[in-house]
Design an enzyme around this catalytic site. Structure first.
Site, PDB file in Angstrom:
ATOM      1  N   ASP A 163      38.641  37.706  42.636  1.00 16.26           N
ATOM      2  CA  ASP A 163      39.081  36.601  41.646  1.00 16.26           C
ATOM      3  C   ASP A 163      40.335  36.570  41.059  1.00 16.26           C
ATOM      4  O   ASP A 163      40.631  37.599  40.522  1.00 16.26           O
ATOM      5  CB  ASP A 163      37.662  36.268  40.863  1.00 16.26           C
TER       6      ASP A 163
ATOM      7  N   ASN B  26      33.251  27.930  48.127  1.00  9.76           N
ATOM      8  CA  ASN B  26      34.881  27.569  48.450  1.00  9.76           C
ATOM      9  C   ASN B  26      35.135  26.453  49.201  1.00  9.76           C
ATOM     10  O   ASN B  26      36.374  26.228  49.210  1.00  9.76           O
ATOM     11  CB  ASN B  26      35.376  28.829  48.814  1.00  9.76           C
TER      12      ASN B  26
HETATM   13  C1  FPP Z   1      39.365  33.766  44.100  1.00  5.63           C
HETATM   14  O1  FPP Z   1      40.685  33.642  43.521  1.00  5.63           O
HETATM   15  C2  FPP Z   1      39.893  33.913  45.492  1.00  5.63           C
HETATM   16  C3  FPP Z   1      39.533  33.492  46.818  1.00  5.63           C
HETATM   17  C4  FPP Z   1      38.431  32.304  46.695  1.00  5.63           C
HETATM   18  C5  FPP Z   1      39.776  33.822  48.152  1.00  5.63           C
HETATM   19  C6  FPP Z   1      39.896  35.305  48.302  1.00  5.63           C
HETATM   20  C7  FPP Z   1      41.029  35.523  49.524  1.00  5.63           C
HETATM   21  C8  FPP Z   1      42.036  36.693  49.474  1.00  5.63           C
HETATM   22  C9  FPP Z   1      41.871  37.687  48.316  1.00  5.63           C
HETATM   23  C10 FPP Z   1      43.123  36.565  50.351  1.00  5.63           C
HETATM   24  C11 FPP Z   1      42.672  36.875  51.748  1.00  5.63           C
HETATM   25  C12 FPP Z   1      41.422  37.535  52.195  1.00  5.63           C
HETATM   26  C13 FPP Z   1      41.339  38.373  53.184  1.00  5.63           C
HETATM   27  C14 FPP Z   1      39.864  39.052  53.410  1.00  5.63           C
HETATM   28  C15 FPP Z   1      42.421  38.589  54.310  1.00  5.63           C
HETATM   29  P1  FPP Z   1      40.784  32.091  42.909  1.00  5.63           P
HETATM   30  O2  FPP Z   1      41.793  31.500  43.925  1.00  5.63           O
HETATM   31  O3  FPP Z   1      39.453  31.460  42.633  1.00  5.63           O
HETATM   32  O4  FPP Z   1      41.663  32.546  41.492  1.00  5.63           O
HETATM   33  P2  FPP Z   1      41.601  31.667  40.209  1.00  5.63           P
HETATM   34  O5  FPP Z   1      40.429  31.716  39.731  1.00  5.63           O
HETATM   35  O6  FPP Z   1      42.432  32.283  39.303  1.00  5.63           O
HETATM   36  O7  FPP Z   1      42.113  30.275  40.544  1.00  5.63           O
END
Ligand code: FPP
Length: 234
Positions: A2, A50
């Protein structure tokens, strides 16, 4: 994993850039875990919830995942890492699903580490589908409802073939489970860090592991006096 969005916002970058950097952390953490001899690593890459994100972000995450599967399979093979998936992968776009199937097939005989990718995964949904499976077997007369126990439920979950986690890490300062593994976390050590996922690399993994090593796992029992003596000596 996250904090990609916040990492980007703090630098005046787009959320996409945060996810891109997050993908670099994925490589770093997978390879560090493999070096450390960790037998199972699960990545919460995309949860059931998501899907509610804007279409452009979902599409971007899907193309990152697609690219990851295409480019990393060779590195994973070199490191003897087996990839498995948990979650409702049928919901993934066909090209991502195909790439995922290909990676799973290519890496299936690797033994040094299992990398479980949670994709379109929800803890509650997993429990619901396990309950349906068991109910169907009971309705068909294949099992006696009295024989249903926690092992049968665990085995019916998507994670049936992988052990319960010893350590669960959540980055970015959020202190909640967010429908991640629910049944499986009963005795897992939880670790929360302020570090945003794009900054979470080998050093942060080692810090989390050191915190884990300092924990005393009692599983509801009382501490073993021999364990306590050892701890005091160290
Ligand atoms: C949460 O951060 C992250 C995600 C929903 C996606 C995770 C994806 C990756 C780490 C990159 C690609 C993954 C792979 C396996 C290649 P957020 O967007 O909710 O962050 P925020 O809460 O700060 O907005």
């Amino acid at each position: 994993m996250d904090g990609n969005g916040r990492w980007a916002r703090r630098r005046g970058l787009s959320r996409h850039e945060g996810h891109r950097r997050g993908k670099d952390s994925v490589r770093a953490v997978v390879e560090a875990a493999r070096e450390l001899g960790i037998p199972y690593l699960t990545l919460f890459a995309f949860t059931t919830e998501n899907w509610q994100r804007p279409t452009t972000e979902v599409s971007f995450l899907m193309s990152l995942l697609h690219r990851y599967l295409l480019t990393e399979t060779k590195r994973l093979m070199k490191r003897d890492v087996r990839v498995v998936a948990v979650g409702d992968v049928e919901r993934l776009p066909p090209r991502v699903r195909d790439a995922l199937r290909q990676t799973i097939e290519t890496t299936k005989s690797n033994r040094s580490m299992t990398l479980a990718m949670a994709l379109s995964y929800g803890g509650r949904q997993d429990i619901v589908s396990a309950a349906r499976k068991i109910a169907r077997a009971a309705a068909a007369g294949e099992i006696d409802p009295e024989t249903i126990d926690e092992h049968m439920i665990a085995a019916s979950l998507d994670t049936g073939d992988i052990p319960d986690p010893d350590l669960w890490i959540r980055t970015s300062g959020e202190i909640r489970i967010s429908n991640c593994f629910l049944f499986q976390l009963a005795y897992t050590e939880l670790y929360f860090t302020e570090t945003l996922w794009p900054d979470f690399r080998e050093r942060e993994l080692l810090t989390a592991l050191a915190a884990y090593q300092a924990r005393e796992r009692r599983y509801g029992a009382i501490a073993d006096p021999a364990d306590q003596r050892l701890r005091a000596q160290n």
